[in-house]
Design an enzyme around this catalytic site. Structure first.
Site, PDB file in Angstrom:
ATOM      1  N   ASP A 120      12.019  12.046 -22.012  1.00 36.72           N
ATOM      2  CA  ASP A 120      11.635  10.734 -21.470  1.00 36.72           C
ATOM      3  C   ASP A 120      12.791  10.137 -20.668  1.00 36.72           C
ATOM      4  OD1 ASP A 120       9.282  11.021 -22.865  1.00 36.72           O
ATOM      5  OD2 ASP A 120       9.983   9.840 -24.586  1.00 36.72           O
TER       6      ASP A 120
HETATM    7  N1  URA Z   1      10.078  13.087 -28.155  1.00 36.89           N
HETATM    8  C1  URA Z   1      10.014  11.890 -27.520  1.00 36.89           C
HETATM    9  O1  URA Z   1       9.395  10.958 -27.996  1.00 36.89           O
HETATM   10  N2  URA Z   1      10.682  11.767 -26.351  1.00 36.89           N
HETATM   11  C2  URA Z   1      11.422  12.764 -25.796  1.00 36.89           C
HETATM   12  O2  URA Z   1      12.021  12.566 -24.734  1.00 36.89           O
HETATM   13  C3  URA Z   1      11.470  13.983 -26.471  1.00 36.89           C
HETATM   14  C4  URA Z   1      10.799  14.124 -27.648  1.00 36.89           C
END
Ligand code: URA
Length: 236
Positions: free
Chosen positions: A108
């Protein structure tokens, strides 16, 4: 910025031809077997010949790129996305100054840590096959104190997205607000959603491990380095 030395990855001749856009497996192997390819001005008829650091390759007397593959680990900072084009946030590729690469899996915009970036589509495809169940570990900071019961809940597999049953995951509590979570799948916002099912929230998330790769502690956020041969071998 790079940390460490430039690395040249030893690869078979036909793969190098393919990466230079000279055709698929069959076409590249045929070009070699029919004598169109020279290594250091000597015709080479064996498609599997391994290309060394100092070798130059010519196809029909035209020099091609002898070392076209690149594999790197980036310590992703917040505020970047893992897509190849900028959207609301800039692409992580801005940090490595390359447009011909892509991320192996996604983090993310606000997740930090280990990101594998390559221009080798076959490795990337292989690592992303869902049945491979590649392990990833994350350092998690939560907004509410952690209760030990969460270890068992995560181990049994929580339900996210209304009806998706997550696979078993391993949670290790470090202190009241910090833990390590190890998962072997990669659904959208998976870790954040898993904590929400336990009435808690992820405050910060950092990936520290991807398959057999561990984030290099010498890399500050935004820094990257090429993988060593050993690291590449471990994930190939
Ligand atoms: N899980 C999440 O919620 N975000 C990420 O970036 C990776 C795994």
């Amino acid at each position: 910025m790079t940390v460490g030395e430039e690395l040249i990855y030893i690869k078979p001749l036909y793969l190098i031809l393919m990466k230079n856009q000279l055709g698929n497996h069959k076409i590249c192997k045929t070009l070699i077997k029919h004598g169109h390819v020279q290594i250091n001005d000597q015709i080479c008829l064996n498609p599997n010949t391994l290309i060394q650091l100092e070798d130059n390759i010519k196809v029909d007397n035209c020099l091609i790129n002898s070392h076209p593959f690149i594999y790197m680990m980036l310590n992703k900072p917040k505020g970047y996305i893992c897509s190849n084009i900028d959207e609301k946030y800039p692409s992580v590729l801005k940090l490595i100054n390359r447009v011909d690469c892509y991320c192996v899996g996604r983090l993310d915009w606000d997740t930090t840590g280990l990101l594998l970036i390559t221009n080798d589509s076959s490795l990337s495809k292989k690592l992303l096959l869902p049945h491979q169940h590649i392990y990833k570990s994350y350092e998690v900071e939560t907004s509410k104190p952690l209760d030990v019961s969460i270890i068992k809940i995560f181990k049994q597999g929580v339900i996210i997205d209304h009806n998706y049953q997550c696979m078993s995951s391993e949670l290790t509590i470090i202190d009241d607000y910090h833990c390590i979570v190890k998962i072997c799948e990669g659904k959208y916002h998976q870790i954040k959603k898993m904590f929400l099912t336990c009435n808690n929230q992820v405050k910060s998330l950092k990936r520290i491990q991807f398959h057999h790769l561990t984030l290099d502690s010498k890399l500050n956020e935004g820094e990257y380095r090429l993988l060593t041969y050993k690291e590449l071998e471990m994930i190939s």
